[in-house]
Design a protein around this motif. Structure first.
Motif, mmCIF file in Angstrom:
data_model
loop_
_atom_site.group_PDB
_atom_site.id
_atom_site.type_symbol
_atom_site.label_atom_id
_atom_site.label_comp_id
_atom_site.label_asym_id
_atom_site.label_seq_id
_atom_site.Cartn_x
_atom_site.Cartn_y
_atom_site.Cartn_z
ATOM 1 N N GLN A 159 -9.268 9.904 -41.656
ATOM 2 C CA GLN A 159 -9.340 8.513 -41.212
ATOM 3 C C GLN A 159 -8.228 7.728 -41.888
ATOM 4 N N LYS A 160 -7.539 6.915 -41.108
ATOM 5 C CA LYS A 160 -6.474 6.097 -41.652
ATOM 6 C C LYS A 160 -6.262 4.910 -40.727
ATOM 7 N N PHE A 161 -6.145 3.716 -41.304
ATOM 8 C CA PHE A 161 -5.929 2.534 -40.481
ATOM 9 C C PHE A 161 -4.596 2.643 -39.753
ATOM 10 N N PHE A 162 -4.560 2.150 -38.525
ATOM 11 C CA PHE A 162 -3.356 2.188 -37.696
ATOM 12 C C PHE A 162 -2.322 1.215 -38.243
ATOM 13 N N ASN A 163 -1.067 1.690 -38.345
ATOM 14 C CA ASN A 163 0.011 0.851 -38.847
ATOM 15 C C ASN A 163 1.179 0.940 -37.865
ATOM 16 N N ALA A 164 1.409 -0.145 -37.099
ATOM 17 C CA ALA A 164 2.446 -0.147 -36.061
ATOM 18 C C ALA A 164 3.834 0.078 -36.650
ATOM 19 N N GLN A 165 4.095 -0.470 -37.853
ATOM 20 C CA GLN A 165 5.411 -0.297 -38.472
ATOM 21 C C GLN A 165 5.663 1.173 -38.811
ATOM 22 N N MET A 187 -11.353 -7.882 -22.402
ATOM 23 C CA MET A 187 -11.491 -8.692 -23.613
ATOM 24 C C MET A 187 -10.200 -9.464 -23.815
ATOM 25 N N ASP A 188 -10.293 -10.619 -24.419
ATOM 26 C CA ASP A 188 -9.115 -11.453 -24.615
ATOM 27 C C ASP A 188 -8.456 -11.141 -25.961
ATOM 28 N N ILE A 189 -8.118 -9.871 -26.168
ATOM 29 C CA ILE A 189 -7.523 -9.420 -27.428
ATOM 30 C C ILE A 189 -6.260 -8.639 -27.099
ATOM 31 N N TYR A 190 -5.148 -9.012 -27.723
ATOM 32 C CA TYR A 190 -3.923 -8.225 -27.571
ATOM 33 C C TYR A 190 -3.886 -7.155 -28.648
ATOM 34 N N CYS A 191 -3.574 -5.937 -28.244
ATOM 35 C CA CYS A 191 -3.643 -4.783 -29.126
ATOM 36 C C CYS A 191 -2.348 -3.986 -29.070
ATOM 37 N N ASP A 192 -2.166 -3.133 -30.087
ATOM 38 C CA ASP A 192 -1.122 -2.116 -30.019
ATOM 39 C C ASP A 192 -1.687 -0.998 -29.153
ATOM 40 N N GLY A 245 -5.549 -2.635 -37.150
ATOM 41 C CA GLY A 245 -5.658 -1.325 -37.796
ATOM 42 C C GLY A 245 -6.794 -0.463 -37.287
ATOM 43 N N TYR A 246 -7.753 -1.057 -36.586
ATOM 44 C CA TYR A 246 -8.908 -0.310 -36.077
ATOM 45 C C TYR A 246 -8.657 0.177 -34.657
ATOM 46 N N LEU A 247 -9.316 1.262 -34.279
ATOM 47 C CA LEU A 247 -9.311 1.749 -32.914
ATOM 48 C C LEU A 247 -10.369 0.996 -32.124
ATOM 49 N N LEU A 248 -10.010 0.460 -30.951
ATOM 50 C CA LEU A 248 -10.971 -0.129 -30.024
ATOM 51 C C LEU A 248 -11.109 0.835 -28.859
ATOM 52 N N LYS A 249 -12.342 1.162 -28.500
ATOM 53 C CA LYS A 249 -12.553 2.163 -27.461
ATOM 54 C C LYS A 249 -13.831 1.868 -26.696
ATOM 55 N N GLU A 250 -13.753 2.007 -25.359
ATOM 56 C CA GLU A 250 -14.974 1.885 -24.557
ATOM 57 C C GLU A 250 -15.618 3.257 -24.475
ATOM 58 N N VAL A 251 -16.888 3.346 -24.846
ATOM 59 C CA VAL A 251 -17.590 4.630 -24.870
ATOM 60 C C VAL A 251 -18.938 4.492 -24.169
ATOM 61 N N PHE A 281 -14.943 0.634 -44.525
ATOM 62 C CA PHE A 281 -14.759 0.033 -43.200
ATOM 63 C C PHE A 281 -14.324 -1.419 -43.319
ATOM 64 N N ARG A 282 -14.938 -2.149 -44.234
ATOM 65 C CA ARG A 282 -14.688 -3.581 -44.349
ATOM 66 C C ARG A 282 -13.431 -3.929 -45.156
ATOM 67 N N ASN A 283 -13.027 -3.055 -46.083
ATOM 68 C CA ASN A 283 -11.891 -3.363 -46.955
ATOM 69 C C ASN A 283 -10.561 -3.017 -46.303
ATOM 70 N N ARG A 284 -10.370 -3.478 -45.113
ATOM 71 C CA ARG A 284 -9.145 -3.218 -44.351
ATOM 72 C C ARG A 284 -7.919 -3.756 -45.084
ATOM 73 N N ASN A 285 -7.993 -4.966 -45.602
ATOM 74 C CA ASN A 285 -6.829 -5.588 -46.229
ATOM 75 C C ASN A 285 -6.424 -4.876 -47.514
ATOM 76 N N ARG A 286 -7.390 -4.388 -48.248
ATOM 77 C CA ARG A 286 -7.106 -3.701 -49.502
ATOM 78 C C ARG A 286 -6.563 -2.294 -49.241
ATOM 79 N N ALA A 287 -6.883 -1.756 -48.065
ATOM 80 C CA ALA A 287 -6.510 -0.357 -47.764
ATOM 81 C C ALA A 287 -5.445 -0.287 -46.689
ATOM 82 N N ASN A 288 -4.453 -1.149 -46.742
ATOM 83 C CA ASN A 288 -3.420 -1.166 -45.708
ATOM 84 C C ASN A 288 -2.707 0.166 -45.558
ATOM 85 N N ASP A 289 -2.579 0.905 -46.646
ATOM 86 C CA ASP A 289 -1.888 2.189 -46.556
ATOM 87 C C ASP A 289 -2.808 3.303 -46.083
#
Length: 150
Positions: free
Chosen positions: A70-76, A94-99, A109-115, A138-146
């Motif tokens: 598991q690893k958060f998505f990083n566009a850069q 949904m009114d959300i722009y995503c990578d 950084g999270y995966l969005l998926k219809e299941v 799951f919640r500490n997204r900002n602390r776990a950017n890498d």
């Protein structure tokens, strides 16, 4: 009488993925669709960036046998690897722009998926609640950017 085994899921409820690379992973329900038959979930992705460097036969075998961490998505990071298939687009319904990368949508950084509820996700009940460690990761997204290994 016929009773449904499927338990309904609600928005902002924790669920567990029940198939594929994500089996056993924790996910959050973002929205419920089609009268509860489908839902949009948010989970920490499992992307194997080495597949495109392998021959087709090896990539197919690896895709079936290796569960990426598991690893958060990083566009850069994706752009730095020279992957050309990365675009920005709206998540359907949904009114959300995503990578958008390799057929999947990523937001913050999270995966969005219809299941499909019942076959792809199961509600976390009293018998199998999310662990404190899972919730913190799951919640500490900002602390776990890498990202992290999971």
């Amino acid at each position: 009488t016929v009773t449904s085994k499927k338990k309904p899921v609600k928005k902002n409820e924790w669920v567990r993925m029940s198939r594929g690379h994500f089996k056993g992973d924790l996910a959050l329900v973002r929205s419920v669709r089609d009268s509860g038959v489908k839902c949009v979930i948010q989970c920490v992705p499992r992307i194997d960036l080495t597949l495109s460097d392998l021959p087709a036969d090896e990539a197919r075998i690896r895709r079936r046998t290796v569960k990426p961490p598991q690893k958060f998505f990083n566009a850069q990071e994706i752009a730095a690897l020279g992957k050309q298939s990365l675009t920005r687009q709206r998540f359907p319904g949904m009114d959300i722009y995503c990578d958008f990368f390799e057929g999947n949508y990523y937001h913050d950084g999270y995966l969005l998926k219809e299941v499909t509820v019942g076959t792809m996700v199961k509600p976390c009940g009293e018998d199998e609640p999310p662990s404190l460690d899972e919730l913190q990761r799951f919640r500490n997204r900002n602390r776990a950017n890498d990202g992290y290994d999971g």
